[in-house]
Write a protein that holds these residues in place. Sequence first.
Motif, mmCIF file in Angstrom:
data_model
loop_
_atom_site.group_PDB
_atom_site.id
_atom_site.type_symbol
_atom_site.label_atom_id
_atom_site.label_comp_id
_atom_site.label_asym_id
_atom_site.label_seq_id
_atom_site.Cartn_x
_atom_site.Cartn_y
_atom_site.Cartn_z
ATOM 1 N N GLY A 143 13.577 6.464 -25.369
ATOM 2 C CA GLY A 143 12.721 5.470 -24.748
ATOM 3 C C GLY A 143 13.354 4.809 -23.544
ATOM 4 N N SER A 144 14.683 4.783 -23.462
ATOM 5 C CA SER A 144 15.346 4.219 -22.294
ATOM 6 C C SER A 144 15.059 5.062 -21.056
ATOM 7 C CB SER A 144 16.854 4.134 -22.523
ATOM 8 O OG SER A 144 17.166 3.232 -23.553
ATOM 9 N N PHE A 145 15.198 6.387 -21.198
ATOM 10 C CA PHE A 145 14.905 7.271 -20.079
ATOM 11 C C PHE A 145 13.437 7.158 -19.677
ATOM 12 C CE2 PHE A 145 18.497 9.320 -22.247
ATOM 13 C CZ PHE A 145 19.374 9.492 -21.177
ATOM 14 N N ILE A 146 12.560 7.167 -20.674
ATOM 15 C CA ILE A 146 11.124 7.094 -20.399
ATOM 16 C C ILE A 146 10.787 5.797 -19.669
ATOM 17 C CG2 ILE A 146 8.854 6.897 -21.492
ATOM 18 C CD1 ILE A 146 9.968 8.801 -23.692
ATOM 19 N N SER A 147 11.364 4.689 -20.122
ATOM 20 C CA SER A 147 11.051 3.387 -19.527
ATOM 21 C C SER A 147 11.528 3.308 -18.087
ATOM 22 C CB SER A 147 11.683 2.268 -20.362
ATOM 23 O OG SER A 147 11.160 2.261 -21.676
ATOM 24 N N LEU A 148 12.721 3.811 -17.802
ATOM 25 C CA LEU A 148 13.256 3.750 -16.444
ATOM 26 C C LEU A 148 12.473 4.650 -15.495
ATOM 27 C CD1 LEU A 148 17.060 3.700 -17.286
ATOM 28 C CD2 LEU A 148 15.724 1.807 -16.341
ATOM 29 N N ILE A 149 12.139 5.853 -15.960
ATOM 30 C CA ILE A 149 11.354 6.746 -15.109
ATOM 31 C C ILE A 149 9.959 6.183 -14.898
ATOM 32 C CG2 ILE A 149 10.316 9.035 -14.964
ATOM 33 C CD1 ILE A 149 12.779 10.161 -16.294
ATOM 34 N N LEU A 150 9.399 5.583 -15.939
ATOM 35 C CA LEU A 150 8.079 4.952 -15.811
ATOM 36 C C LEU A 150 8.098 3.872 -14.731
ATOM 37 C CD1 LEU A 150 5.189 4.462 -16.771
ATOM 38 C CD2 LEU A 150 6.114 3.111 -18.662
ATOM 39 N N ALA A 151 9.158 3.067 -14.725
ATOM 40 C CA ALA A 151 9.278 2.025 -13.698
ATOM 41 C C ALA A 151 9.416 2.638 -12.312
ATOM 42 C CB ALA A 151 10.475 1.131 -13.996
ATOM 43 N N GLY A 152 10.035 3.821 -12.232
ATOM 44 C CA GLY A 152 10.211 4.471 -10.945
ATOM 45 C C GLY A 152 8.956 5.105 -10.402
ATOM 46 N N VAL A 153 8.159 5.711 -11.297
ATOM 47 C CA VAL A 153 6.981 6.447 -10.825
ATOM 48 C C VAL A 153 5.727 5.591 -10.782
ATOM 49 C CG1 VAL A 153 7.932 8.634 -11.650
ATOM 50 C CG2 VAL A 153 6.394 7.320 -13.141
ATOM 51 N N ASP A 154 5.738 4.442 -11.445
ATOM 52 C CA ASP A 154 4.544 3.599 -11.474
ATOM 53 C C ASP A 154 4.897 2.135 -11.223
ATOM 54 O OD1 ASP A 154 1.837 3.077 -11.706
ATOM 55 O OD2 ASP A 154 1.875 2.928 -13.899
ATOM 56 N N PRO A 155 5.557 1.840 -10.088
ATOM 57 C CA PRO A 155 6.002 0.465 -9.836
ATOM 58 C C PRO A 155 4.858 -0.516 -9.614
ATOM 59 C CG PRO A 155 6.321 1.822 -7.881
ATOM 60 C CD PRO A 155 5.923 2.753 -8.986
ATOM 61 N N ASP A 156 3.666 -0.020 -9.323
ATOM 62 C CA ASP A 156 2.533 -0.920 -9.118
ATOM 63 C C ASP A 156 2.069 -1.563 -10.424
ATOM 64 O OD1 ASP A 156 2.513 -0.382 -6.427
ATOM 65 O OD2 ASP A 156 0.971 1.172 -6.557
ATOM 66 N N HIS A 157 2.464 -0.974 -11.553
ATOM 67 C CA HIS A 157 2.009 -1.491 -12.839
ATOM 68 C C HIS A 157 3.153 -1.952 -13.742
ATOM 69 C CE1 HIS A 157 -1.316 1.204 -11.488
ATOM 70 N NE2 HIS A 157 -2.013 0.141 -11.824
ATOM 71 N N VAL A 158 4.347 -1.442 -13.520
ATOM 72 C CA VAL A 158 5.488 -1.843 -14.336
ATOM 73 C C VAL A 158 6.165 -3.042 -13.675
ATOM 74 C CG1 VAL A 158 7.695 -1.152 -15.320
ATOM 75 C CG2 VAL A 158 5.811 0.499 -15.189
ATOM 76 N N LEU A 159 6.141 -4.170 -14.358
ATOM 77 C CA LEU A 159 6.767 -5.380 -13.836
ATOM 78 C C LEU A 159 8.278 -5.248 -13.777
ATOM 79 C CD1 LEU A 159 4.695 -8.007 -15.850
ATOM 80 C CD2 LEU A 159 4.745 -7.838 -13.354
ATOM 81 N N ALA A 160 8.846 -4.643 -14.815
ATOM 82 C CA ALA A 160 10.297 -4.531 -14.940
ATOM 83 C C ALA A 160 10.601 -3.554 -16.063
ATOM 84 C CB ALA A 160 10.924 -5.894 -15.230
ATOM 85 N N ALA A 161 11.844 -3.095 -16.102
ATOM 86 C CA ALA A 161 12.299 -2.222 -17.180
ATOM 87 C C ALA A 161 13.518 -2.843 -17.846
ATOM 88 C CB ALA A 161 12.643 -0.834 -16.650
ATOM 89 N N HIS A 162 13.542 -2.775 -19.161
ATOM 90 C CA HIS A 162 14.685 -3.266 -19.928
ATOM 91 C C HIS A 162 15.097 -2.180 -20.905
ATOM 92 C CE1 HIS A 162 16.748 -5.152 -23.326
ATOM 93 N NE2 HIS A 162 17.076 -6.144 -22.518
ATOM 94 N N VAL A 163 16.407 -1.900 -20.958
ATOM 95 C CA VAL A 163 16.890 -0.867 -21.870
ATOM 96 C C VAL A 163 18.082 -1.399 -22.647
ATOM 97 C CG1 VAL A 163 16.077 1.033 -20.429
ATOM 98 C CG2 VAL A 163 18.389 0.158 -20.103
ATOM 99 N N ASN A 164 18.239 -0.916 -23.872
ATOM 100 C CA ASN A 164 19.443 -1.215 -24.630
ATOM 101 C C ASN A 164 20.243 0.048 -24.914
ATOM 102 O OD1 ASN A 164 16.865 -2.074 -26.362
ATOM 103 N ND2 ASN A 164 18.079 -0.669 -27.613
ATOM 104 N N PHE A 165 20.060 1.044 -24.037
ATOM 105 C CA PHE A 165 20.900 2.248 -24.054
ATOM 106 C C PHE A 165 20.844 2.821 -22.642
ATOM 107 C CE2 PHE A 165 21.256 6.959 -24.871
ATOM 108 C CZ PHE A 165 22.607 6.945 -25.167
ATOM 109 N N LEU A 166 21.972 2.793 -21.960
ATOM 110 C CA LEU A 166 22.010 3.273 -20.581
ATOM 111 C C LEU A 166 23.236 4.151 -20.412
ATOM 112 C CD1 LEU A 166 20.838 3.138 -17.676
ATOM 113 C CD2 LEU A 166 22.380 1.206 -17.280
#
Length: 403
Positions: free
Chosen positions: A177-200
């Motif tokens: 989910g960390s990878f998914i969340s970061l890529i999601l923030a990268g490809v859809d910045p118009d809708h993702v306010l921010a990304a938070h991960v507890n594994f990087l």
Amino acid sequence: MRPYRVEIPAEAIDDLRARLGQTRWPAETPDVGWSRGVPQTYLRDLVEYWRTEYDWRATEARINQYPQFMTNVDGANIHFLHVRSPEPDAVPMVITTGWPSSIIEYLDVIGPLTDPRAHGGDPKDAFHLVIPSLPGFGFSTPLTEHGWTVPRMSAVWAKFMAAVGYDRYIAQGADWGSFISLILAGVDPDHVLAAHVNFLVTPPTDASDLAGLSSEELALLDPYMLPAPGYMVEHATKPQTLSYSLTDSPVGQLAWYIEKFHQWSGADKSPEDVFDRDALLANVTLYWLTGTAGSAAHFYCDNAPFTRTSATPHPELAVAHEKFEAHRTFVAPLPPVTRPVGVALYPDDIMMPIRSYAERAFTDIVHWNKLERGGHFPALEAPDLFVEDLRAFRRALRTRQES
């Protein structure tokens, strides 16, 4: 979208207990603790408790107290919890985990995150929560095809969150989910306010990366230099072969999973040093009753570029920079992430990031929090710290917006 309730047939639970009672155990070996895998003495005791005392119906009731839904996006059935906060200014957040965790990990933190007012917190820190299971995990079945790569999942998550009804939200993730969340923030910045991960993961890319690192930072590189662990090689190369054992033997599946809860946490003698026994069994039982241990393993094969199966060990790295050679260890490229990023560092996790490396990939790190305890499953191992860390991230974002 259709409402969903967990209702496992009694026959499936009876079958599990019968299989547990007919376990064929291997020969006893000299006591070497956990160095060769799960000790049989511990596993026998846990299996007997699973067979005679563990109550799946209690777990089922805990899950069913929250609103659940099933939907289909791009051919994937997605089961998810959707718990709205009573606070009108709550921020939507999608929490995505990976293997071998599940929605079970988050049951204890839903209340504090959605209703901080009722749990001693500030109502300004409230979240609306969406907690899905990846395709092929838990109740998100059946799979009709392979090829569920992390980039594809990120694109599906963007469509999924729009279908749930959120135009702006935080993407939070652990493990896959960390990878998914970061890529999601990268490809859809118009809708993702921010990304938070507890594994990087922040692997070095060439020898020049080592210049200027402190001895403490060099030590953090050790996990990146080790050969790929056995479970990962098997998942990423021959998941179907493994699926037969995981789907036919509940004890085999239990041992395969419980080893990771011990190894990837602050546990010493057993995972129950830090995890509740019923919570551990609830997670394993969910995979067993849904028959998804095999399909979850296939996720690694679909995402081989993100795994360490091609890593080359370099034990000399910390002392001989000139011998360093680039290797593929979690180096699949991420899209540029321009949204704010938060990182929680739990000391007993699989590996720890190096901040200077992270700052090259993410230009707006607004939250970098080193916690005092916890590992790869913090919402289950250290729920109080997990909740407070996310509240702190929310406050950091609010401060940014107000300044």
